[in-house]
Write an enzyme that holds these catalytic residues in place. Sequence first.
Site, PDB file in Angstrom:
ATOM      1  N   GLU A   1     115.507 -12.927  88.864  1.00 26.02           N
ATOM      2  CA  GLU A   1     116.335 -13.799  88.041  1.00 26.02           C
ATOM      3  C   GLU A   1     115.426 -14.574  87.100  1.00 26.02           C
ATOM      4  OE1 GLU A   1     119.940 -14.776  86.699  1.00 26.02           O
ATOM      5  OE2 GLU A   1     119.622 -13.561  88.499  1.00 26.02           O
TER       6      GLU A   1
ATOM      7  N   TYR B   1      71.592  -1.363  66.096  1.00 26.45           N
ATOM      8  CA  TYR B   1      71.819  -2.800  65.975  1.00 26.45           C
ATOM      9  C   TYR B   1      71.569  -3.565  67.281  1.00 26.45           C
ATOM     10  CZ  TYR B   1      74.225  -1.390  61.705  1.00 26.45           C
ATOM     11  OH  TYR B   1      74.527  -0.863  60.482  1.00 26.45           O
TER      12      TYR B   1
ATOM     13  N   ARG C   1      75.388  15.756  85.717  1.00 24.61           N
ATOM     14  CA  ARG C   1      76.049  14.841  84.786  1.00 24.61           C
ATOM     15  C   ARG C   1      77.002  13.852  85.449  1.00 24.61           C
ATOM     16  NH1 ARG C   1      78.621  18.616  80.265  1.00 24.61           N
ATOM     17  NH2 ARG C   1      79.653  16.633  79.786  1.00 24.61           N
TER      18      ARG C   1
ATOM     19  N   HIS D   1      66.096  13.925  78.904  1.00 24.40           N
ATOM     20  CA  HIS D   1      67.528  14.207  78.879  1.00 24.40           C
ATOM     21  C   HIS D   1      67.940  14.758  77.515  1.00 24.40           C
ATOM     22  CE1 HIS D   1      71.419  13.668  80.912  1.00 24.40           C
ATOM     23  NE2 HIS D   1      71.917  13.345  79.711  1.00 24.40           N
TER      24      HIS D   1
END
Length: 837
Positions: A511, A133, A44, A90
């Site tokens: 500054e 999508y 993995r 897988h």
Amino acid sequence: MFDMARRTTAPPPEDFEERIVDIDVSSEMRTSFLEYAYSVIYQRALPDARDGLKPVQRRILYSMAEMGLRPDRGHVKSSRVVGDVMGKLHPHGDSAIYDALVRLAQPFSMRLPLVDGHGNFGSPDDLPAAMRYTEARLAPAAMLMVESIDEDTVDFKPNYDGQETEPVVMPSAFPNLLVNGTSGIAVGMATNMAPHNLVEIVAAARHLIKKPDATLDDLMEFVPGPDLPTGGTIIGLQGVRDAYESGRGTFRMRAKCTIEQITPRRKGIIVTELPYNVGPERVVTKIKELVTSKKLQGIADLKDLTDRHKGLRLVIEIKNGFIPEAVLEELYRLTPMEESFGINNVALVDGEPRTLGLRELLQVYVDHRVEVVRRRSEFRRRKREERLHLVDGLIVALLNIDEVIQVIRSSDDSAQARTRLMDVFDLTEIQAAYILDTPLRRLTRYDKLELDAEKETLTGEIAKLTEILSSEAKLRQVVSGELADVAKKYGTPRRTVLLDAAGVSRTAVVELQVADDPCLALLSSTGLLARTADATPLPGEGERSAHDVLVSAVRTSVRGEVGVVTSLGRLIRVQVVDLPTLPATGAPPSLSGGHPVSEYVSLQPDERVVGLGSLDPDGPGLALGTQQGVVKRVVPDYPANRDDFEVITLKDGDTVVGAVELESESHDLVFISSDAQLLRYPASLVRPQGRPAGGMAGIRLDGGSRVIWFGAVDPERPAVVVTVAGSSTALPGTQVGGGKMSDYAEFPAKGRATGGVRAQRFLKGEDELLLAWAGPAPAKAVSSVGKPVPLPDELGRRDGSGIRLTHTIGAVGGALAAGPGPGRPASDARPAEEEDE
């Protein structure tokens, strides 16, 4: 109700033997944990050092290649790819597969993306759209990863259920691990590798192929540091060298910023590139949080103008009075605009996790690629030898076509025909079977020529492949040449700038704000506001700009305030730090140096600016003169919580024509009326009044006349009076008029509320003064658009007539104007683009 007493248990069968195994809990937990850790490490989280891919990434690319999703094909739904990968290779959940697919397609995550995504694949701040999508296909670079995978270049292994096979490693025609980097968290170890430039990595790999004993310094001449997909700047090359040497190191990433003038009044920091894995929304949120909690000062506004066409663009507007460079340093220190990247080059080598330096990573890849090319060459030579063997058989058949046909026709079956062909023509079984399977239409004279040409080609290719396989130098030369072709085709220029930490200055105390130094606030005749860089008086006449003249100058400090006095008697606060700064020497209060007063105050349609005044409560205060002859000295007790308030109560129809900040009560207050009367008297004759007061009589006016100029003059300093006479019936700005310059000392001082003395004698056609001014010499005149106009020579007589001028005068000023100056107020000048007659 169920009767528990009647429940019985069936007796075990006779052949049943009860066995209970005692297992030590600590041993079982240790074994189970090690198995889990092994699975995470090897299946993995960690990539293979050869192709730079984790198992899920390798399975995605292989499955997409098997599905035919090449760059020249159309996109398919990502869910289809995820389903195919999960079902065949897988079986660990669709979310893990889709997350890996998305990262392979993100140009801000990968230096050379391997998946061509279509749709919303996310951003550094936002998650991608759901897999239903989005669409995907292989990117051109991914074809390099699977190139020649069907030529026995890599080993295959069974999938999780033994029904499919998958590659153990990809052929990987470019060093993917170094080019794209990786990250992952395993059990007890983690990896975090930075992306690099393809051209640089290939150059280093080729150098290592040519010189296997190359040192790290030699390789770093080609690879000076990482090249991040989002660009930016890397600071701290010592950490990069440590990582290249030992596999671990740290460097800092900085956003790419420029300081620009984003508005005429303000500067801003433009951010165009951010550190790796840092999104603009994260930076914006952090900056807003710091500003709200007052931990970060100096930021006026923040806009995210990022879009698809221009890319990243954050505009951070800086407040006036703050140093942009100092604010930028604070942004680097407090926000994700500067982040650290810890390199931890952990990858699998021969199935074991190892921490590798740059040379080891390149060596592992080069060895892998050499083996791939060797196996590919052996496969191709074997295939060509097999084909040559068949071609030789066909050529024998063509040369003896009649005998071959006779042997086949006289045979009882194909097996006998194959055996007889082998015996008669000394053919192998493969050749004889191929001849029997070849259609007779191919056994023509033309095919004989084709076969001879094919035999020659195959013989040459076999010789070349044999030469490559027989020489290690030739083999490595082929690998080097293929890498060069890849870099030439897919290489891009470096995006990340590399800086040594020694070249970055960072002070312990930054500054932020501009120092509160003394300065002068200036108002010019063309209506421009500015401030000087210091409190040095303005240069003399010969050094000043030829554009316009000063009508008001107030001594203040950079972080102080001044008041803009209007014709309606209002005083509007203006921050001096908001005014543009003019050069310290030779300061030109000109069109090129200041900003229009309209950028700082909002005026009504009939209102105009007549001068500047100090807001110092310890000063002598303002002196005002109105058109109807009223004078007022204002007690400097101004409200601290209001930016806009009245300093005089005007009568109906009256307006303020002049406002001046008194430097001393010994200075003269001067009125000049339209009927050419000048009255001057010490300011001490006017009692200071509160803001609501309406003032007191300043000059006695004859019927129909009005005050056209009011100001203050130092009687101890050489001064002059400039007047211009003309006709009251002419249109404003259409007549040149007669001008006269007189010595101020020629005008006697009189009492307050008297009529004064004549300043100019009118000639025929002249009945009033068009413009008047009194102030320190030498005087300077300009037109309404700021062009210089020559003045007449000074005359001894104060009541003499004027001399015809050559151009219309718009304003007059002196060496250091202390009052409103010109007859026409500054904000009443014509636009700069309008030309004078």
